[in-house]
Design a protein around this motif. Structure first.
Motif, PDB file in Angstrom:
ATOM      1  N   TYR A 152      -6.920  25.191  15.494  1.00 11.10           N
ATOM      2  CA  TYR A 152      -6.684  26.347  16.537  1.00 11.10           C
ATOM      3  C   TYR A 152      -7.714  25.707  17.902  1.00 11.10           C
ATOM      4  O   TYR A 152      -6.950  25.946  19.144  1.00 11.10           O
ATOM      5  CB  TYR A 152      -7.375  27.593  16.326  1.00 11.10           C
ATOM      6  N   LYS A 153      -8.872  25.140  17.656  1.00 12.02           N
ATOM      7  CA  LYS A 153      -9.392  24.542  18.822  1.00 12.02           C
ATOM      8  C   LYS A 153      -8.621  23.756  19.576  1.00 12.02           C
ATOM      9  O   LYS A 153      -8.518  23.504  20.780  1.00 12.02           O
ATOM     10  CB  LYS A 153     -10.555  23.910  18.124  1.00 12.02           C
ATOM     11  N   ASP A 154      -7.626  22.580  18.958  1.00 11.72           N
ATOM     12  CA  ASP A 154      -7.112  21.644  19.425  1.00 11.72           C
ATOM     13  C   ASP A 154      -5.936  22.478  20.168  1.00 11.72           C
ATOM     14  O   ASP A 154      -5.516  22.127  21.492  1.00 11.72           O
ATOM     15  CB  ASP A 154      -6.344  20.762  18.583  1.00 11.72           C
ATOM     16  N   LEU A 155      -5.355  23.350  19.833  1.00 12.33           N
ATOM     17  CA  LEU A 155      -4.311  24.261  20.308  1.00 12.33           C
ATOM     18  C   LEU A 155      -4.754  24.880  21.414  1.00 12.33           C
ATOM     19  O   LEU A 155      -4.181  24.861  22.743  1.00 12.33           O
ATOM     20  CB  LEU A 155      -3.757  25.243  19.554  1.00 12.33           C
ATOM     21  N   HIS A 156      -6.129  25.612  21.517  1.00  8.49           N
ATOM     22  CA  HIS A 156      -6.649  26.147  22.519  1.00  8.49           C
ATOM     23  C   HIS A 156      -6.822  25.316  23.832  1.00  8.49           C
ATOM     24  O   HIS A 156      -6.632  25.520  24.926  1.00  8.49           O
ATOM     25  CB  HIS A 156      -8.017  26.649  21.957  1.00  8.49           C
ATOM     26  N   HIS A 157      -7.428  24.221  23.703  1.00 10.97           N
ATOM     27  CA  HIS A 157      -7.811  23.206  24.496  1.00 10.97           C
ATOM     28  C   HIS A 157      -6.481  22.538  25.029  1.00 10.97           C
ATOM     29  O   HIS A 157      -6.599  22.220  26.417  1.00 10.97           O
ATOM     30  CB  HIS A 157      -8.637  22.209  24.013  1.00 10.97           C
ATOM     31  N   LYS A 158      -5.416  22.383  24.416  1.00 15.23           N
ATOM     32  CA  LYS A 158      -4.318  21.606  24.942  1.00 15.23           C
ATOM     33  C   LYS A 158      -3.432  22.761  25.967  1.00 15.23           C
ATOM     34  O   LYS A 158      -3.259  22.564  26.887  1.00 15.23           O
ATOM     35  CB  LYS A 158      -3.362  21.448  23.628  1.00 15.23           C
ATOM     36  N   LEU A 159      -3.469  23.985  25.353  1.00 15.00           N
ATOM     37  CA  LEU A 159      -2.880  25.053  26.365  1.00 15.00           C
ATOM     38  C   LEU A 159      -3.786  25.396  27.359  1.00 15.00           C
ATOM     39  O   LEU A 159      -3.161  25.882  28.651  1.00 15.00           O
ATOM     40  CB  LEU A 159      -2.543  26.347  25.534  1.00 15.00           C
ATOM     41  N   LEU A 160      -4.907  25.214  27.396  1.00 13.43           N
ATOM     42  CA  LEU A 160      -5.980  25.752  28.298  1.00 13.43           C
ATOM     43  C   LEU A 160      -5.780  24.869  29.654  1.00 13.43           C
ATOM     44  O   LEU A 160      -5.996  25.420  30.703  1.00 13.43           O
ATOM     45  CB  LEU A 160      -7.338  25.990  27.961  1.00 13.43           C
ATOM     46  N   TYR A 161      -5.590  23.503  29.252  1.00 14.12           N
ATOM     47  CA  TYR A 161      -5.730  22.531  30.313  1.00 14.12           C
ATOM     48  C   TYR A 161      -4.388  22.086  30.790  1.00 14.12           C
ATOM     49  O   TYR A 161      -4.263  21.197  31.485  1.00 14.12           O
ATOM     50  CB  TYR A 161      -6.626  21.395  29.997  1.00 14.12           C
ATOM     51  N   GLN A 162      -3.289  22.779  30.168  1.00 10.54           N
ATOM     52  CA  GLN A 162      -1.867  22.145  30.582  1.00 10.54           C
ATOM     53  C   GLN A 162      -1.603  22.780  31.749  1.00 10.54           C
ATOM     54  O   GLN A 162      -1.372  24.180  31.890  1.00 10.54           O
ATOM     55  CB  GLN A 162      -1.111  22.761  29.109  1.00 10.54           C
ATOM     56  N   PRO A 163      -0.960  22.017  32.541  1.00 10.58           N
ATOM     57  CA  PRO A 163      -0.693  22.380  34.013  1.00 10.58           C
ATOM     58  C   PRO A 163       0.841  23.264  33.736  1.00 10.58           C
ATOM     59  O   PRO A 163       1.389  23.099  33.094  1.00 10.58           O
ATOM     60  CB  PRO A 163      -0.583  21.096  34.634  1.00 10.58           C
ATOM     61  N   THR A 164       0.691  24.146  34.727  1.00 16.77           N
ATOM     62  CA  THR A 164       1.838  24.966  34.759  1.00 16.77           C
ATOM     63  C   THR A 164       2.948  24.205  35.758  1.00 16.77           C
ATOM     64  O   THR A 164       2.790  23.127  36.048  1.00 16.77           O
ATOM     65  CB  THR A 164       1.679  26.488  35.465  1.00 16.77           C
ATOM     66  N   ARG A 165       4.207  24.772  35.639  1.00 15.84           N
ATOM     67  CA  ARG A 165       5.303  24.071  36.032  1.00 15.84           C
ATOM     68  C   ARG A 165       5.137  24.016  37.814  1.00 15.84           C
ATOM     69  O   ARG A 165       5.395  22.812  38.273  1.00 15.84           O
ATOM     70  CB  ARG A 165       6.520  24.926  36.006  1.00 15.84           C
ATOM     71  N   ASN A 166       4.496  25.110  38.374  1.00 13.62           N
ATOM     72  CA  ASN A 166       4.076  25.146  39.681  1.00 13.62           C
ATOM     73  C   ASN A 166       3.165  24.093  40.029  1.00 13.62           C
ATOM     74  O   ASN A 166       3.026  23.295  41.236  1.00 13.62           O
ATOM     75  CB  ASN A 166       3.668  26.308  40.138  1.00 13.62           C
TER      76      ASN A 166
END
Length: 261
Positions: A152-166
């Motif tokens: 879950y830590k990997d998932l959290h960091h991946k989505l937290l710093y993933q840029p949005t489409r805009n």
């Protein structure tokens, strides 16, 4: 071992820091009578929809739910395009994974999301399908099955710093100095795909598909290879008339530079 002189120094330093913060906030509040700043100093604080807790020197974040907020979501029985209903569970899980820093809080939020959707008449099989879709797209099956904190830590960091489409569009625009803003670009016309718009009606796409194949895209017709992508137009709301989102700052700066040129 207890050192009273060091404890007193630490206490005085902390009080001085708090006093300085209070002075800064009060000065900011006096600059504009329309700004009212309410601040809290505690081991747990709420900021917008995020709860931040200091647990033994480590910050733990979770979603803050106002006690007066009721679990009202767009009902499944509402006559809206199905992609809108499909995006609701995905967006809710994405928000939870970004905000919750602990796997137990994330699991509690999953239960809350599921109960809220069930209360709004979303079928259980439909929820299972789209919950699995979120986990598969983000390679997080182990998080849901075993509640593995490391996964879950990997998932959290991946989505937290993933840029949005805009954000991706803005980054691409800024990296290319010659490129004009997205709103000023001419789109390449693809003659093999059509995007007809229609006022949404749940039964229209199937009916239109039969008409298209029977009268236009029959074997041997020039339109046989043309693909149809129906775009649903929902009824206008008051928000559409009265609320206009301000363009991003980067886009406004870029447009000003183009005007000067």
């Amino acid at each position: 071992m207890f050192f009273p002189e060091y404890t007193d120094d630490l206490f005085m330093t902390t009080n001085q820091a708090i006093d300085e913060i209070n002075q800064i906030l009060e000065a900011l509040q006096k600059k504009d009578i329309n700004i009212q700043i309410k601040y809290t100093i505690d081991t747990s604080v709420n900021d917008l929809n995020v709860n931040i807790m200091n647990q033994n020197g480590q910050l733990i974040t979770s979603i803050f739910h106002k006690p007066t907020t009721e679990p009202h979501i767009l009902p499944y029985t509402s006559d809206h395009p199905r992609h809108i209903h499909r995006n609701i569970p995905y967006a809710a899980l994405l928000r939870a994974a970004r905000i919750c820093s602990n796997v137990d809080n994330f699991n509690s939020e999953i239960v809350r999301i599921e109960m809220s959707l069930l209360l709004n008449h979303y079928p259980p099989n439909y929820l299972s399908k789209h919950f699995d879709r979120f986990l598969r797209l983000n390679n997080a099956i182990n998080v849901f099955n075993t509640l593995d904190p490391h996964a879950y830590k990997d998932l959290h960091h991946k989505l937290l710093y993933q840029p949005t489409r805009n954000e991706k569009q803005r980054q691409g625009m800024l990296q290319d100095p010659v490129r004009s803003p997205a709103v000023l670009q001419t789109k390449i016309w693809d003659t093999s795909v059509m995007y007809p718009r229609y006022i949404f009606d749940s039964g229209f796409p199937k009916l239109f598909g039969k008409w298209w194949k029977k009268y236009y895209a029959f074997p041997g017709s020039p339109a046989e290879t043309v693909k149809m992508r129906l775009v649903a137009n929902t009824n206008d709301t008051l928000a559409k008339f009265f609320i206009h989102k301000k363009p991003p700052k980067e886009l406004l700066i870029k447009m000003e530079e183009l005007k000067e040129q």
